[in-house]
Design a protein around this motif. Structure first.
Motif, mmCIF file in Angstrom:
data_model
loop_
_atom_site.group_PDB
_atom_site.id
_atom_site.type_symbol
_atom_site.label_atom_id
_atom_site.label_comp_id
_atom_site.label_asym_id
_atom_site.label_seq_id
_atom_site.Cartn_x
_atom_site.Cartn_y
_atom_site.Cartn_z
ATOM 1 N N LEU A 75 -79.182 96.209 0.415
ATOM 2 C CA LEU A 75 -78.678 96.810 -0.817
ATOM 3 C C LEU A 75 -77.344 97.263 -0.542
ATOM 4 O O LEU A 75 -77.240 98.187 0.068
ATOM 5 C CB LEU A 75 -79.885 97.882 -1.217
ATOM 6 N N SER A 76 -76.236 96.750 -1.071
ATOM 7 C CA SER A 76 -75.005 97.220 -1.014
ATOM 8 C C SER A 76 -74.303 97.332 -2.354
ATOM 9 O O SER A 76 -74.669 96.933 -3.284
ATOM 10 C CB SER A 76 -74.277 96.349 -0.024
ATOM 11 N N CYS A 77 -73.079 97.773 -2.200
ATOM 12 C CA CYS A 77 -72.315 98.085 -3.452
ATOM 13 C C CYS A 77 -71.592 96.695 -3.752
ATOM 14 O O CYS A 77 -71.348 95.717 -3.325
ATOM 15 C CB CYS A 77 -71.017 98.977 -3.076
ATOM 16 N N ILE A 100 -74.967 96.254 -6.267
ATOM 17 C CA ILE A 100 -74.636 97.140 -7.508
ATOM 18 C C ILE A 100 -73.652 98.037 -7.253
ATOM 19 O O ILE A 100 -73.700 98.795 -5.868
ATOM 20 C CB ILE A 100 -76.269 97.450 -8.073
ATOM 21 N N ALA A 101 -72.940 98.659 -8.001
ATOM 22 C CA ALA A 101 -71.973 99.826 -7.983
ATOM 23 C C ALA A 101 -72.712 100.938 -7.144
ATOM 24 O O ALA A 101 -73.714 101.117 -7.807
ATOM 25 C CB ALA A 101 -71.327 100.187 -9.176
ATOM 26 N N GLY A 102 -72.138 101.480 -6.110
ATOM 27 C CA GLY A 102 -72.707 102.807 -5.690
ATOM 28 C C GLY A 102 -74.198 102.446 -4.925
ATOM 29 O O GLY A 102 -74.823 103.526 -4.574
ATOM 30 N N ASN A 103 -74.359 101.324 -4.758
ATOM 31 C CA ASN A 103 -75.874 100.834 -4.149
ATOM 32 C C ASN A 103 -76.953 101.891 -4.438
ATOM 33 O O ASN A 103 -77.659 102.428 -3.618
ATOM 34 C CB ASN A 103 -75.730 100.783 -2.458
ATOM 35 N N ILE A 104 -76.926 102.031 -5.556
ATOM 36 C CA ILE A 104 -77.928 102.783 -6.352
ATOM 37 C C ILE A 104 -79.330 102.023 -6.337
ATOM 38 O O ILE A 104 -79.464 100.806 -6.286
ATOM 39 C CB ILE A 104 -77.514 103.307 -7.472
ATOM 40 N N VAL A 105 -80.239 103.021 -6.443
ATOM 41 C CA VAL A 105 -81.878 102.216 -6.691
ATOM 42 C C VAL A 105 -82.184 102.644 -7.844
ATOM 43 O O VAL A 105 -82.470 103.651 -8.558
ATOM 44 C CB VAL A 105 -82.631 103.083 -5.556
ATOM 45 N N SER A 106 -82.424 101.436 -8.713
ATOM 46 C CA SER A 106 -83.216 101.469 -10.011
ATOM 47 C C SER A 106 -84.540 100.621 -9.999
ATOM 48 O O SER A 106 -84.618 100.123 -8.841
ATOM 49 C CB SER A 106 -82.137 100.748 -10.939
ATOM 50 N N THR A 107 -85.006 100.452 -11.132
ATOM 51 C CA THR A 107 -86.432 100.101 -11.139
ATOM 52 C C THR A 107 -86.131 98.545 -11.047
ATOM 53 O O THR A 107 -86.928 97.847 -10.292
ATOM 54 C CB THR A 107 -87.128 100.038 -12.642
ATOM 55 N N ALA A 135 -67.447 103.735 -6.815
ATOM 56 C CA ALA A 135 -68.426 104.405 -7.700
ATOM 57 C C ALA A 135 -68.577 105.923 -7.449
ATOM 58 O O ALA A 135 -68.841 106.752 -8.189
ATOM 59 C CB ALA A 135 -69.815 103.326 -7.552
ATOM 60 N N VAL A 136 -68.775 106.214 -6.144
ATOM 61 C CA VAL A 136 -68.719 107.362 -5.697
ATOM 62 C C VAL A 136 -67.743 108.311 -6.217
ATOM 63 O O VAL A 136 -68.085 109.349 -6.687
ATOM 64 C CB VAL A 136 -69.015 107.562 -4.077
ATOM 65 N N LYS A 137 -66.345 107.750 -6.123
ATOM 66 C CA LYS A 137 -65.368 108.758 -6.559
ATOM 67 C C LYS A 137 -65.554 108.892 -7.890
ATOM 68 O O LYS A 137 -65.314 109.989 -8.558
ATOM 69 C CB LYS A 137 -64.261 107.815 -6.249
ATOM 70 N N GLY A 138 -65.900 107.917 -8.666
ATOM 71 C CA GLY A 138 -66.245 108.055 -10.261
ATOM 72 C C GLY A 138 -67.425 109.128 -10.484
ATOM 73 O O GLY A 138 -67.073 109.996 -11.386
ATOM 74 N N ALA A 139 -68.206 109.026 -9.784
ATOM 75 C CA ALA A 139 -69.461 110.384 -9.843
ATOM 76 C C ALA A 139 -68.816 111.763 -9.500
ATOM 77 O O ALA A 139 -69.090 112.491 -10.076
ATOM 78 C CB ALA A 139 -70.433 109.861 -8.890
ATOM 79 N N GLU A 144 -67.094 109.279 -17.578
ATOM 80 C CA GLU A 144 -67.962 108.849 -18.679
ATOM 81 C C GLU A 144 -67.362 107.602 -19.157
ATOM 82 O O GLU A 144 -66.110 107.683 -19.818
ATOM 83 C CB GLU A 144 -68.377 109.849 -19.319
ATOM 84 N N MET A 145 -67.845 106.458 -19.279
ATOM 85 C CA MET A 145 -67.247 105.311 -19.717
ATOM 86 C C MET A 145 -68.302 104.130 -20.069
ATOM 87 O O MET A 145 -68.893 103.716 -19.135
ATOM 88 C CB MET A 145 -66.075 104.591 -19.165
ATOM 89 N N GLY A 146 -68.872 104.109 -21.214
ATOM 90 C CA GLY A 146 -69.663 102.844 -21.738
ATOM 91 C C GLY A 146 -70.760 103.182 -20.999
ATOM 92 O O GLY A 146 -71.563 104.280 -20.623
ATOM 93 N N ASN A 147 -71.353 101.937 -20.416
ATOM 94 C CA ASN A 147 -72.686 101.945 -19.531
ATOM 95 C C ASN A 147 -72.409 102.425 -18.456
ATOM 96 O O ASN A 147 -73.444 102.672 -17.671
ATOM 97 C CB ASN A 147 -73.134 100.302 -19.658
ATOM 98 N N LEU A 148 -71.229 102.444 -17.738
ATOM 99 C CA LEU A 148 -70.761 103.142 -16.533
ATOM 100 C C LEU A 148 -71.473 104.442 -16.325
ATOM 101 O O LEU A 148 -71.872 104.958 -15.338
ATOM 102 C CB LEU A 148 -69.413 102.955 -16.141
ATOM 103 N N THR A 149 -71.461 105.153 -17.575
ATOM 104 C CA THR A 149 -71.843 106.659 -17.470
ATOM 105 C C THR A 149 -73.258 106.755 -17.086
ATOM 106 O O THR A 149 -73.686 107.581 -16.352
ATOM 107 C CB THR A 149 -71.980 107.009 -19.033
ATOM 108 N N GLU A 150 -74.078 105.939 -17.560
ATOM 109 C CA GLU A 150 -75.405 105.763 -17.124
ATOM 110 C C GLU A 150 -75.574 105.618 -15.598
ATOM 111 O O GLU A 150 -76.471 106.320 -14.845
ATOM 112 C CB GLU A 150 -76.563 104.922 -17.890
ATOM 113 N N LEU A 151 -74.939 104.631 -14.960
ATOM 114 C CA LEU A 151 -75.045 104.188 -13.777
ATOM 115 C C LEU A 151 -74.701 105.468 -12.768
ATOM 116 O O LEU A 151 -74.991 105.707 -11.888
ATOM 117 C CB LEU A 151 -74.255 102.924 -13.494
ATOM 118 N N LEU A 152 -73.495 105.749 -13.078
ATOM 119 C CA LEU A 152 -72.750 107.002 -12.313
ATOM 120 C C LEU A 152 -73.747 108.029 -12.344
ATOM 121 O O LEU A 152 -73.682 108.939 -11.452
ATOM 122 C CB LEU A 152 -71.548 107.196 -13.002
ATOM 123 N N SER A 153 -74.519 108.506 -13.355
ATOM 124 C CA SER A 153 -75.337 109.409 -13.340
ATOM 125 C C SER A 153 -76.574 109.539 -12.384
ATOM 126 O O SER A 153 -76.951 110.559 -11.907
ATOM 127 C CB SER A 153 -75.847 109.288 -14.586
#
Length: 247
Positions: A75-77, A100-107, A135-139, A144-153
């Motif tokens: 699982l990587s960025c 996925i941006a930021g190697n986040i864990v989602s459902t 992605a980490v820098k953005g967080a 906040e920008m479109g759908n990226l807002t939810e991802l960075l959250s």
């Protein structure tokens, strides 16, 4: 030694050349979680030293046309410099790659991990962060920008958990050490999130069927540092530093 994976995984051409063959169900079955981790460490060492193993990718494509038996899932960025197949020197059919941006864990990511391990037999999950992550820098900058807002959250808990920088004016992407600390925290949180949110994967760890570990890829050197303190593995596995999942 390069030929530690399995004698049937290599096709000797002459004494000076070895061409890697695609994994089969037999070679995948013979691999333990600790051995899978060893393969990735060896592959990254080859990458760093520019000593990649010879592969006939067209042949591997042909060998895997009717099935695949990857031994690990990464699982990587999405970063264009962090291709798991390249930095671990692996070929077609060797590893699953979830990006996925930021190697986040989602459902959806959890579902993919469950498919890779429970259905397809992979023995190791690696959560791979990397230096200088956008992605980490953005967080860190609360973008906040479109759908990226939810991802960075989904990265914000790692930002809040970073406690070494107390000056609010230094808790942003201009502070390199701060962002690198957040990246490491995010990886470690993601490892814990996988077993806390997936009963299937938690049970596979406890039974010794898989292991999970976090790691960080240095973009400058190419080296991957594995976080031993994040390793989740059953005592049934042969890893010397293995530990049972804390419940």
């Amino acid at each position: 030694s390069w030929n530690t994976q399995s004698s049937s995984h290599f096709q000797p051409i002459n004494r000076d050349q070895i061409i890697m063959k695609a994994h089969t169900s037999e070679t995948q079955l013979s691999i333990t979680p600790s051995k899978a981790l060893e393969f990735l460490k060896e592959g990254n060492a080859r990458f760093v030293n520019n000593l990649k193993i010879s592969r006939n990718l067209l042949q591997q494509a042909n060998e895997t046309r009717d099935g695949q038996w990857p031994f690990a899932v990464i699982l990587s960025c999405i970063d264009s410099r962090t291709s798991a197949e390249l930095i671990f020197d692996q070929g077609l059919g060797d590893i699953f790659s979830i990006r996925i941006a930021g190697n986040i864990v989602s459902t959806d990511v959890l579902g993919s991990l469950e498919f890779a391990c429970k259905v397809s037999g992979s023995k190791l999950i690696v959560v791979l962060g990397h230096s200088n992550c956008g992605a980490v820098k953005g967080a860190c900058d609360h973008v906040e920008m479109g759908n990226l807002t939810e991802l960075l959250s989904k990265l914000q808990p790692a930002v809040y958990e970073e406690r070494t920088v107390t000056n609010p004016e230094e808790r942003n992407s201009k502070n390199v050490q701060f962002t690198e600390n957040v990246s490491a925290i995010n990886v470690k949180r993601s490892v814990k999130a996988i077993v806390s949110r997936s009963y299937i994967l938690e049970q596979m760890v406890e039974k010794g069927e898989i292991a999970i570990i976090g790691a960080m890829h240095n973009l400058e050197s190419g080296a991957v540092e594995f976080y031993d303190d994040t390793l989740l593995a059953s005592r049934k596995d042969v890893v010397g530093k293995a530990k049972a999942v804390a419940r």
